[in-house]
Design an enzyme around this catalytic site. Structure first.
Site, PDB file in Angstrom:
ATOM      1  N   ARG A   1      37.250  46.776  72.361  1.00  0.00           N
ATOM      2  CA  ARG A   1      37.285  45.405  72.898  1.00  0.00           C
ATOM      3  C   ARG A   1      36.724  44.388  71.911  1.00  0.00           C
ATOM      4  O   ARG A   1      36.038  43.449  72.302  1.00  0.00           O
ATOM      5  CB  ARG A   1      36.520  45.310  74.220  1.00  0.00           C
ATOM      6  CG  ARG A   1      37.183  46.004  75.379  1.00  0.00           C
ATOM      7  CD  ARG A   1      38.321  45.161  75.959  1.00  0.00           C
ATOM      8  NE  ARG A   1      39.024  45.873  77.009  1.00  0.00           N
ATOM      9  CZ  ARG A   1      38.790  45.701  78.304  1.00  0.00           C
ATOM     10  NH1 ARG A   1      37.899  44.858  78.706  1.00  0.00           N
ATOM     11  NH2 ARG A   1      39.478  46.386  79.188  1.00  0.00           N
TER      12      ARG A   1
ATOM     13  N   ARG B   1      37.083  38.097  75.439  1.00  0.00           N
ATOM     14  CA  ARG B   1      36.470  36.890  75.996  1.00  0.00           C
ATOM     15  C   ARG B   1      35.133  36.477  75.391  1.00  0.00           C
ATOM     16  O   ARG B   1      34.672  35.372  75.627  1.00  0.00           O
ATOM     17  CB  ARG B   1      36.345  37.026  77.507  1.00  0.00           C
ATOM     18  CG  ARG B   1      37.680  36.739  78.183  1.00  0.00           C
ATOM     19  CD  ARG B   1      37.576  36.807  79.664  1.00  0.00           C
ATOM     20  NE  ARG B   1      37.320  38.189  80.076  1.00  0.00           N
ATOM     21  CZ  ARG B   1      37.244  38.574  81.338  1.00  0.00           C
ATOM     22  NH1 ARG B   1      37.366  37.685  82.302  1.00  0.00           N
ATOM     23  NH2 ARG B   1      37.040  39.834  81.640  1.00  0.00           N
TER      24      ARG B   1
ATOM     25  N   ARG C   1      43.631  31.974  75.340  1.00  0.00           N
ATOM     26  CA  ARG C   1      43.778  32.525  76.700  1.00  0.00           C
ATOM     27  C   ARG C   1      43.921  31.406  77.728  1.00  0.00           C
ATOM     28  O   ARG C   1      44.748  31.469  78.631  1.00  0.00           O
ATOM     29  CB  ARG C   1      42.569  33.412  76.991  1.00  0.00           C
ATOM     30  CG  ARG C   1      42.418  33.906  78.409  1.00  0.00           C
ATOM     31  CD  ARG C   1      43.312  35.096  78.674  1.00  0.00           C
ATOM     32  NE  ARG C   1      42.916  35.783  79.872  1.00  0.00           N
ATOM     33  CZ  ARG C   1      43.311  35.448  81.104  1.00  0.00           C
ATOM     34  NH1 ARG C   1      44.107  34.438  81.284  1.00  0.00           N
ATOM     35  NH2 ARG C   1      42.892  36.138  82.152  1.00  0.00           N
TER      36      ARG C   1
ATOM     37  N   ASP D   1      47.224  46.114  76.508  1.00  0.00           N
ATOM     38  CA  ASP D   1      46.389  46.718  77.553  1.00  0.00           C
ATOM     39  C   ASP D   1      46.997  48.052  77.965  1.00  0.00           C
ATOM     40  O   ASP D   1      48.200  48.272  77.799  1.00  0.00           O
ATOM     41  CB  ASP D   1      46.276  45.798  78.769  1.00  0.00           C
ATOM     42  CG  ASP D   1      45.091  46.207  79.638  1.00  0.00           C
ATOM     43  OD1 ASP D   1      43.955  45.840  79.314  1.00  0.00           O
ATOM     44  OD2 ASP D   1      45.304  46.940  80.628  1.00  0.00           O
TER      45      ASP D   1
ATOM     46  N   TYR E   1      44.499  53.343  88.174  1.00  0.00           N
ATOM     47  CA  TYR E   1      44.817  51.948  88.508  1.00  0.00           C
ATOM     48  C   TYR E   1      46.073  51.876  89.380  1.00  0.00           C
ATOM     49  O   TYR E   1      46.172  51.058  90.285  1.00  0.00           O
ATOM     50  CB  TYR E   1      44.994  51.119  87.227  1.00  0.00           C
ATOM     51  CG  TYR E   1      43.680  50.926  86.499  1.00  0.00           C
ATOM     52  CD1 TYR E   1      42.806  49.903  86.868  1.00  0.00           C
ATOM     53  CD2 TYR E   1      43.283  51.782  85.480  1.00  0.00           C
ATOM     54  CE1 TYR E   1      41.582  49.743  86.239  1.00  0.00           C
ATOM     55  CE2 TYR E   1      42.060  51.633  84.838  1.00  0.00           C
ATOM     56  CZ  TYR E   1      41.216  50.609  85.220  1.00  0.00           C
ATOM     57  OH  TYR E   1      40.003  50.460  84.602  1.00  0.00           O
TER      58      TYR E   1
HETATM   59  O1  1CP Z   1      40.119  44.494  71.473  1.00  0.00           O
HETATM   60  C1  1CP Z   1      40.589  45.482  72.018  1.00  0.00           C
HETATM   61  O2  1CP Z   1      39.919  46.492  72.311  1.00  0.00           O
HETATM   62  C2  1CP Z   1      42.103  45.568  72.173  1.00  0.00           C
HETATM   63  C3  1CP Z   1      42.714  45.311  73.416  1.00  0.00           C
HETATM   64  C4  1CP Z   1      42.399  46.067  74.707  1.00  0.00           C
HETATM   65  C5  1CP Z   1      42.274  47.442  74.948  1.00  0.00           C
HETATM   66  C6  1CP Z   1      42.239  48.574  73.955  1.00  0.00           C
HETATM   67  C7  1CP Z   1      42.325  45.409  75.956  1.00  0.00           C
HETATM   68  C8  1CP Z   1      42.399  43.957  76.128  1.00  0.00           C
HETATM   69  N1  1CP Z   1      42.228  46.368  76.931  1.00  0.00           N
HETATM   70  C9  1CP Z   1      42.178  47.614  76.360  1.00  0.00           C
HETATM   71  C10 1CP Z   1      42.103  48.913  77.023  1.00  0.00           C
HETATM   72  C11 1CP Z   1      41.791  48.986  78.472  1.00  0.00           C
HETATM   73  N2  1CP Z   1      42.235  48.182  79.485  1.00  0.00           N
HETATM   74  C12 1CP Z   1      41.038  50.035  79.060  1.00  0.00           C
HETATM   75  C13 1CP Z   1      40.456  51.202  78.286  1.00  0.00           C
HETATM   76  C14 1CP Z   1      39.167  50.876  77.662  1.00  0.00           C
HETATM   77  C15 1CP Z   1      38.024  50.586  78.624  1.00  0.00           C
HETATM   78  O3  1CP Z   1      37.578  51.518  79.308  1.00  0.00           O
HETATM   79  O4  1CP Z   1      37.605  49.417  78.658  1.00  0.00           O
HETATM   80  C16 1CP Z   1      40.987  49.811  80.435  1.00  0.00           C
HETATM   81  C17 1CP Z   1      40.280  50.662  81.475  1.00  0.00           C
HETATM   82  C18 1CP Z   1      41.748  48.629  80.714  1.00  0.00           C
HETATM   83  C19 1CP Z   1      42.028  48.022  82.040  1.00  0.00           C
HETATM   84  C20 1CP Z   1      41.587  46.615  82.112  1.00  0.00           C
HETATM   85  N3  1CP Z   1      42.124  45.600  81.383  1.00  0.00           N
HETATM   86  C21 1CP Z   1      40.565  46.069  82.918  1.00  0.00           C
HETATM   87  C22 1CP Z   1      39.770  46.831  83.970  1.00  0.00           C
HETATM   88  C23 1CP Z   1      38.509  47.424  83.504  1.00  0.00           C
HETATM   89  C24 1CP Z   1      37.796  48.122  84.652  1.00  0.00           C
HETATM   90  O5  1CP Z   1      36.561  48.077  84.611  1.00  0.00           O
HETATM   91  O6  1CP Z   1      38.428  48.728  85.541  1.00  0.00           O
HETATM   92  C25 1CP Z   1      40.476  44.699  82.631  1.00  0.00           C
HETATM   93  C26 1CP Z   1      39.547  43.682  83.230  1.00  0.00           C
HETATM   94  C27 1CP Z   1      41.473  44.422  81.641  1.00  0.00           C
HETATM   95  C28 1CP Z   1      41.784  43.088  81.054  1.00  0.00           C
HETATM   96  C29 1CP Z   1      41.657  42.955  79.585  1.00  0.00           C
HETATM   97  N4  1CP Z   1      42.194  43.847  78.660  1.00  0.00           N
HETATM   98  C30 1CP Z   1      41.946  43.369  77.392  1.00  0.00           C
HETATM   99  C31 1CP Z   1      41.234  42.130  77.510  1.00  0.00           C
HETATM  100  C32 1CP Z   1      40.797  41.254  76.377  1.00  0.00           C
HETATM  101  C33 1CP Z   1      41.044  41.879  78.880  1.00  0.00           C
HETATM  102  C34 1CP Z   1      40.388  40.653  79.514  1.00  0.00           C
HETATM  103  C35 1CP Z   1      41.479  39.746  79.906  1.00  0.00           C
HETATM  104  C36 1CP Z   1      41.086  38.314  80.081  1.00  0.00           C
HETATM  105  O7  1CP Z   1      41.170  37.537  79.118  1.00  0.00           O
HETATM  106  O8  1CP Z   1      40.764  37.939  81.218  1.00  0.00           O
END
Ligand code: 1CP
Length: 358
Positions: free
Chosen positions: A28, A32, A41, A78, A158
């Site tokens: 990540r 944000r 965004r 994602d 999910y």
């Molecule tokens: O910078 C990076 O790491 C690259 C992009 C990336 C990656 C690899 C994003 C962007 N998401 C992910 C993987 C991801 N997404 C995972 C696996 C890693 C982890 O455990 O965090 C998971 C579980 C998700 C699902 C997801 N996407 C959630 C839910 C998390 C949860 O606690 O259940 C959420 C909130 C997101 C949104 C998201 N994905 C990425 C970003 C930058 C965001 C935030 C979006 C925004 O701007 O509001």
């Protein structure tokens, strides 16, 4: 075929070579906590639209690399683009996270959709592959481009729970009470994941990471069936086509099952979460096996002196093996970018006790 291995510290470590300078990237690392991300965004509105806008997604992928000089860029996308591409409605709502129309055991499985997807060669995700092409053309050779997917189990959580979950009761009940129908969902997701990762490599990614973020809710039988076996099939199939692309597994929460995960999935490297004790990792994981991790991201919100102590603990623990510095989970959105800058400086300044290039 040795083409990439010398250019980049991450590729060298992931292929089993120790380097005197420890490479770093962060899960990540885009997102944000960065004002330059928030600006894009806000202008775009929808997170998924951003994932399907190659020009903007490529820009966001490169933002943290420009700002901090990381050794890798991770594709901005994602794990939930897979259910979205399979036709399940996905949205991201402020304060709620992902929201999906939940899938139930009674519903016909998505098999026909996956077949269509295969024929269509993952059409909806073409924008993601274009993002990769753009980043690959723009990034420097010493920066590795990482592609990724969620592990089938984590993506299924999910899809079945309808979003994030506390107890994962619906999916665990389905997997336990009706393993045959649940198995075909996992199979379908495994096929889609393989197709997606293959297409990412063809577009230009140099490393893959499989995020199995919710592996920790399974017991050892569930872990074997729903994490190890599908991961093994993904690794076998991808390796059959692209033997030189390193694959990092991230079985978050897998704890004492990490050694069997390494042995049976045949991943090239393992990413450790912060709950894994450093001395346990050193004694239980062969010191020739590449490891990534595992600083608790909470230290980025704390005292800079404490940060330094904990970074040094991680660096010392993994000083004598192929190693990529990372966090144990993603950067928190409250993180001050200055803390990340400090973290990168600490890692860059670190002097190995016994510098050794192999
Ligand atoms: O910078 C990076 O790491 C690259 C992009 C990336 C990656 C690899 C994003 C962007 N998401 C992910 C993987 C991801 N997404 C995972 C696996 C890693 C982890 O455990 O965090 C998971 C579980 C998700 C699902 C997801 N996407 C959630 C839910 C998390 C949860 O606690 O259940 C959420 C909130 C997101 C949104 C998201 N994905 C990425 C970003 C930058 C965001 C935030 C979006 C925004 O701007 O509001």
């Amino acid at each position: 075929m040795e083409n990439n291995t010398n250019k980049n510290l991450i590729l060298r470590n992931l292929t089993g070579k120790r380097t005197s300078s420890v490479p770093i990237w962060l899960m990540r690392q885009a997102g944000r906590y960065l004002p330059e991300y928030r600006k894009i965004r806000q202008a775009k509105g929808s997170f998924l639209d951003l994932c399907y806008s190659p020009k903007l997604a490529a820009e966001i992928t490169l933002q943290p690399v420009r700002r901090f000089g990381f050794d890798a860029a991770i594709l901005f996308s994602d794990i939930l683009v897979i259910p979205d591409a399979l036709g399940q409605r996905v949205s991201f709502e402020e304060g709620l996270g992902p929201v999906l129309e939940p899938l139930t055991p009674q519903e016909p499985l998505l098999v026909d959709r996956v077949d269509r997807l295969k024929n269509d060669s993952l059409h909806k995700l073409d924008a993601v592959y274009e993002t990769i092409e753009r980043v690959a053309a723009e990034k420097k050779d010493d920066c590795a481009l990482i592609g990724f997917a969620g592990g089938p189990w984590t993506v299924a959580t999910y899809m079945v729970e309808g979003g994030s979950s506390r107890d994962f009761l619906k999916i665990r009940r389905w997997a336990t009470c009706n393993p045959t129908s649940f198995g075909s969902l996992i199979n379908t997701l495994t096929d889609a994941t393989i197709a997606h990762l293959d297409a990412q490599i063809n577009a230009g990614v140099e490393v893959l990471q499989i995020f199995e973020s919710h592996a920790g809710v399974l017991d050892c039988f569930g872990f074997d069936q729903w994490v190890i076996k599908p991961t093994r099939r993904i690794v076998d199939t991808i390796k059959g086509k692209h033997p030189h692309i390193p694959i990092i597994g991230f079985p978050r929460g897998a704890a004492a099952q990490i050694p069997v995960f390494i042995l049976e999935t045949k991943v090239d490297a393992v990413s450790l979460d912060q709950s894994v004790p450093l001395n346990w990792a050193s004694s239980e994981i062969s010191d020739s096996f590449p490891v990534q991790g595992n600083l608790d991201p909470i230290y980025l919100l704390g005292d800079p002196a404490e940060l330094s102590v904990h970074v040094s603990r991680v660096l010392s623990a993994f000083a004598n093996r192929p190693f990529v510095f990372n966090l144990g989970h993603g950067v928190n959105k409250e993180t001050d970018p200055k803390s990340v800058e400090r973290l990168v400086e600490i890692v860059r300044d670190y002097n190995h006790r016994s510098p050794k290039e192999t």
